[in-house]
Structures are given as C-alpha cells and as structure tokens.
Design a protein around this motif. Structure first.
Motif, mmCIF file in Angstrom:
data_model
loop_
_atom_site.group_PDB
_atom_site.id
_atom_site.type_symbol
_atom_site.label_atom_id
_atom_site.label_comp_id
_atom_site.label_asym_id
_atom_site.label_seq_id
_atom_site.Cartn_x
_atom_site.Cartn_y
_atom_site.Cartn_z
ATOM 1 N N THR A 71 77.138 31.274 -32.076
ATOM 2 C CA THR A 71 77.536 30.707 -30.791
ATOM 3 C C THR A 71 76.650 31.310 -29.709
ATOM 4 O O THR A 71 76.532 32.528 -29.603
ATOM 5 C CB THR A 71 79.010 31.034 -30.484
ATOM 6 N N VAL A 72 76.038 30.434 -28.924
ATOM 7 C CA VAL A 72 75.091 30.869 -27.895
ATOM 8 C C VAL A 72 75.561 30.377 -26.536
ATOM 9 O O VAL A 72 75.800 29.185 -26.342
ATOM 10 C CB VAL A 72 73.671 30.326 -28.173
ATOM 11 N N LEU A 73 75.706 31.293 -25.600
ATOM 12 C CA LEU A 73 76.048 30.964 -24.213
ATOM 13 C C LEU A 73 74.776 31.031 -23.381
ATOM 14 O O LEU A 73 74.088 32.059 -23.370
ATOM 15 C CB LEU A 73 77.098 31.948 -23.693
ATOM 16 N N ILE A 74 74.460 29.935 -22.696
ATOM 17 C CA ILE A 74 73.247 29.842 -21.889
ATOM 18 C C ILE A 74 73.630 29.583 -20.442
ATOM 19 O O ILE A 74 74.243 28.557 -20.124
ATOM 20 C CB ILE A 74 72.328 28.706 -22.378
ATOM 21 N N SER A 75 73.277 30.495 -19.544
ATOM 22 C CA SER A 75 73.491 30.225 -18.120
ATOM 23 C C SER A 75 72.330 29.398 -17.587
ATOM 24 O O SER A 75 71.197 29.519 -18.048
ATOM 25 C CB SER A 75 73.628 31.535 -17.335
ATOM 26 N N GLY A 76 72.624 28.548 -16.627
ATOM 27 C CA GLY A 76 71.585 27.656 -16.114
ATOM 28 C C GLY A 76 71.055 26.741 -17.193
ATOM 29 O O GLY A 76 69.868 26.426 -17.231
ATOM 30 N N GLY A 77 71.945 26.298 -18.073
ATOM 31 C CA GLY A 77 71.520 25.544 -19.251
ATOM 32 C C GLY A 77 71.458 24.043 -19.089
ATOM 33 O O GLY A 77 71.131 23.336 -20.042
ATOM 34 N N GLY A 78 71.744 23.537 -17.891
ATOM 35 C CA GLY A 78 71.831 22.096 -17.720
ATOM 36 C C GLY A 78 70.510 21.366 -17.653
ATOM 37 O O GLY A 78 70.450 20.160 -17.922
ATOM 38 N N ARG A 79 69.437 22.069 -17.313
ATOM 39 C CA ARG A 79 68.141 21.406 -17.197
ATOM 40 C C ARG A 79 67.036 22.436 -17.390
ATOM 41 O O ARG A 79 67.277 23.629 -17.556
ATOM 42 C CB ARG A 79 67.996 20.710 -15.845
ATOM 43 N N GLY A 80 65.794 21.969 -17.355
ATOM 44 C CA GLY A 80 64.643 22.860 -17.424
ATOM 45 C C GLY A 80 64.597 23.680 -18.692
ATOM 46 O O GLY A 80 64.895 23.190 -19.788
ATOM 47 N N GLY A 93 76.372 26.658 -19.553
ATOM 48 C CA GLY A 93 76.972 27.011 -18.272
ATOM 49 C C GLY A 93 76.032 26.702 -17.131
ATOM 50 O O GLY A 93 74.856 27.074 -17.166
ATOM 51 N N ASP A 94 76.556 26.014 -16.110
ATOM 52 C CA ASP A 94 75.689 25.645 -14.986
ATOM 53 C C ASP A 94 76.557 25.214 -13.814
ATOM 54 O O ASP A 94 77.676 24.698 -14.013
ATOM 55 C CB ASP A 94 74.750 24.496 -15.382
ATOM 56 N N VAL A 95 76.043 25.391 -12.598
ATOM 57 C CA VAL A 95 76.703 24.804 -11.431
ATOM 58 C C VAL A 95 76.409 23.309 -11.370
ATOM 59 O O VAL A 95 77.110 22.561 -10.694
ATOM 60 C CB VAL A 95 76.265 25.495 -10.124
ATOM 61 N N LEU A 96 75.369 22.877 -12.083
ATOM 62 C CA LEU A 96 75.019 21.450 -12.177
ATOM 63 C C LEU A 96 75.814 20.844 -13.331
ATOM 64 O O LEU A 96 75.286 20.578 -14.411
ATOM 65 C CB LEU A 96 73.515 21.287 -12.395
ATOM 66 N N VAL A 97 77.097 20.620 -13.093
ATOM 67 C CA VAL A 97 77.997 20.233 -14.177
ATOM 68 C C VAL A 97 77.618 18.877 -14.762
ATOM 69 O O VAL A 97 77.676 18.685 -15.983
ATOM 70 C CB VAL A 97 79.453 20.235 -13.674
ATOM 71 N N ASP A 98 77.233 17.935 -13.916
ATOM 72 C CA ASP A 98 76.871 16.607 -14.425
ATOM 73 C C ASP A 98 75.702 16.686 -15.399
ATOM 74 O O ASP A 98 75.702 16.007 -16.438
ATOM 75 C CB ASP A 98 76.522 15.658 -13.270
ATOM 76 N N GLU A 99 74.704 17.504 -15.084
ATOM 77 C CA GLU A 99 73.553 17.632 -15.972
ATOM 78 C C GLU A 99 73.937 18.353 -17.260
ATOM 79 O O GLU A 99 73.460 18.004 -18.341
ATOM 80 C CB GLU A 99 72.416 18.353 -15.244
ATOM 81 N N ALA A 100 74.803 19.344 -17.162
ATOM 82 C CA ALA A 100 75.276 20.029 -18.357
ATOM 83 C C ALA A 100 76.054 19.079 -19.260
ATOM 84 O O ALA A 100 75.879 19.078 -20.486
ATOM 85 C CB ALA A 100 76.137 21.225 -17.964
ATOM 86 N N LEU A 150 79.562 27.190 -14.325
ATOM 87 C CA LEU A 150 79.323 28.624 -14.271
ATOM 88 C C LEU A 150 78.515 28.979 -13.032
ATOM 89 O O LEU A 150 77.350 28.609 -12.909
ATOM 90 C CB LEU A 150 78.575 29.098 -15.527
ATOM 91 N N ASP A 151 79.156 29.719 -12.131
ATOM 92 C CA ASP A 151 78.485 30.352 -11.005
ATOM 93 C C ASP A 151 78.232 31.788 -11.435
ATOM 94 O O ASP A 151 79.162 32.591 -11.542
ATOM 95 C CB ASP A 151 79.379 30.298 -9.768
ATOM 96 N N VAL A 152 76.977 32.142 -11.684
ATOM 97 C CA VAL A 152 76.680 33.436 -12.284
ATOM 98 C C VAL A 152 76.959 34.607 -11.354
ATOM 99 O O VAL A 152 76.961 35.762 -11.793
ATOM 100 C CB VAL A 152 75.214 33.504 -12.786
ATOM 101 N N THR A 153 77.224 34.341 -10.074
ATOM 102 C CA THR A 153 77.533 35.422 -9.138
ATOM 103 C C THR A 153 79.023 35.757 -9.108
ATOM 104 O O THR A 153 79.436 36.678 -8.400
ATOM 105 C CB THR A 153 77.091 35.065 -7.715
ATOM 106 N N ASP A 154 79.827 35.028 -9.881
ATOM 107 C CA ASP A 154 81.285 35.156 -9.867
ATOM 108 C C ASP A 154 81.758 35.713 -11.209
ATOM 109 O O ASP A 154 81.756 34.992 -12.217
ATOM 110 C CB ASP A 154 81.900 33.786 -9.583
ATOM 111 N N TYR A 155 82.162 36.975 -11.242
ATOM 112 C CA TYR A 155 82.535 37.602 -12.512
ATOM 113 C C TYR A 155 83.757 36.939 -13.146
ATOM 114 O O TYR A 155 83.804 36.781 -14.373
ATOM 115 C CB TYR A 155 82.794 39.097 -12.317
ATOM 116 N N GLU A 156 84.735 36.550 -12.342
ATOM 117 C CA GLU A 156 85.908 35.890 -12.918
ATOM 118 C C GLU A 156 85.526 34.558 -13.556
ATOM 119 O O GLU A 156 86.095 34.165 -14.575
ATOM 120 C CB GLU A 156 86.989 35.692 -11.850
ATOM 121 N N ASN A 157 84.566 33.870 -12.977
ATOM 122 C CA ASN A 157 84.050 32.640 -13.587
ATOM 123 C C ASN A 157 83.411 32.952 -14.934
ATOM 124 O O ASN A 157 83.633 32.266 -15.948
ATOM 125 C CB ASN A 157 83.043 31.995 -12.641
#
Length: 249
Positions: free
Chosen positions: A9-18, A37-44, A61-68
C-alpha cells in the motif's frame, strides 16, 4: 498479485497530477495499491477512475494539516492496510531572493514543501514501526543539492527535506524503515509547463518525462532497495555533476 511492489500500500501526497500521478500509475502497474492524496480532489478522483477502485482511492489531503494526515492514514488503513510506502511528493515553488521574497510566500512554501514532509512522516511512522518495515520517499529537488538562484524559500525547504531524510534514516533504521530523498531536475509536469528554460546546463541535453522519475520511485518502494536508506538520489540528466556550460579551453 505479481509485480515488484505486489501487495504494498502506497500513500502519495500531491498524487493527482504531474509526477505524483505518474508514480501512481507506475506503482499500480507493478502490483501496488495506491492512495492518492491531493487538494485537487477532482484530479485525484479522475486518476482513480483510470486506475480502478480496486487498486486506487482518492482522498483530500492538505499536507500542512496534521489531523488531515491522520484521517487519510486511517482511511487508507481501513481500505488497503497501513501504508507500506509513503511518497512525500506534494510541493510548490515560489520566486524571490532573501531581499524581495514575500514573507507569506516563504511561510507557505516551507509549510508545504518541508513541514508537509515532516507531518506525513509523523502520521505513518508508528504504524510502520509496528509492522517492522516501511519505505518513506521524500521528493526534494536539485535545489536541495545546489544553490538555486532566486528561489530562496524553495531551496531552503528542499535542503531541509534532505536533513529530515537523513535524520529519519538514523532514527528509524532499527525498525526496518528506510527513508530516502529523490532530487528531480527538469521534469515535464503541469507545474513547470509555463517556465522558459534551456537545457544547455544538462549533459543529456533535455528534460525528463515524469515516468523517468517514477522508475526510481518504484525501485525505492520495492524490496530491491532493501539496503538503501539515508540516500540522496539525483534524477537530473547530470545537471548537478558540474558546470556543463564551461568552455572546453
């Protein structure tokens, strides 16, 4: 399941594009289940539709928010099991030297590019320790290997990622957890699409396709890299090897 990362299982932040999306595609092709995980939910979510819901899930996923981060890890664990691999990929870049850089942009860059890596590591590490294994892959930049003109915040954050990577490798190696940094150079992504740049400084004379970075991510995520930790791996066409623009004479 077959493949070089089968069953992981792999968790990728900013994984929606690029690059993040390229990593997700490559890892799934080798048997992984990916949490995008991404703030760009539609692209994810569009990427999940492409890969298939049996092997991929999208989370905000907002990477600046620990509870998130904590919620995302809990959701990932409930669906696919606790992450075996974390790819801290989310990042931004801002312009400006120490004189002219905007202070709020400095803080935002550090929050996303450096503190986000710390929070992601913090969110997965206890579960990885329980499993006795794990691979954390932190995406730095060649700006974390050399100075980068007019990018004070970005370079500071990316150098910080290297320090956090090496320290974490020391802290968690005894638990079977490997932590490495990857330093992409010029890569074709939506983030770099508007940049005007030449390639004379790159010995290979071109930029990279995102999947050329993904090949290294796959290696570090797999058990093939079982003795690699605390490393800094440049994927830059030789750009940090030296001054390629210096005259022969």
């Amino acid at each position: 399941m077959t493949g070089r990362v089968a069953g992981k299982t792999v968790l990728i932040s900013g994984g929606g594009r690029g690059m993040g999306a390229a990593h997700a595609r490559r890892l799934v092709s080798e048997g992984a289940r990916v949490v995008i995980g991404d703030v760009l939910v539609d692209e994810a979510e569009a990427l999940v539709a492409e890969l298939g819901p049996d092997v991929a899930m999208a989370v905000r996923l907002d990477v600046t928010d620990y509870e998130n981060w904590r919620r995302v890890v809990d959701e990932a664990t409930a669906r696919f099991g606790h992450p075996d691999v974390l790819v801290n990929n989310a990042g931004i870049f801002t312009r400006g030297d120490a004189e002219i850089a905007d202070i709020e942009e400095w803080r935002r860059t550090i929050d996303i590019d450096l503190t986000g890596v710390f929070l992601g590591t913090k969110a997965v590490i206890t579960g990885m320790k329980r499993k006795g294994a794990g691979s954390i892959i932190n995406i730095s930049s060649i700006a974390g290997l050399v100075g980068f003109k007019n990018r004070a915040a970005y370079a500071a954050a990316k150098w910080g990622v290297v320090g956090l990577t090496k320290t974490s490798a020391l802290d968690f190696g005894e638990f079977g957890i490997r932590v490495n940094a990857v330093h992409p150079g010029s890569v074709r992504t939506p983030l770099t699409a508007g940049l005007e740049r030449g390639f004379g400084q790159i010995p290979l004379g071109r930029d990279a396709a995102a999947d050329e970075v993904s090949q290294l991510i796959l290696f570090l995520a797999s058990d093939e890299s079982s003795f690699c930790t605390g490393g800094s791996f440049a994927v830059d066409g030789g750009e940090t090897a030296g001054n390629n623009l210096r005259a022969d004479a």
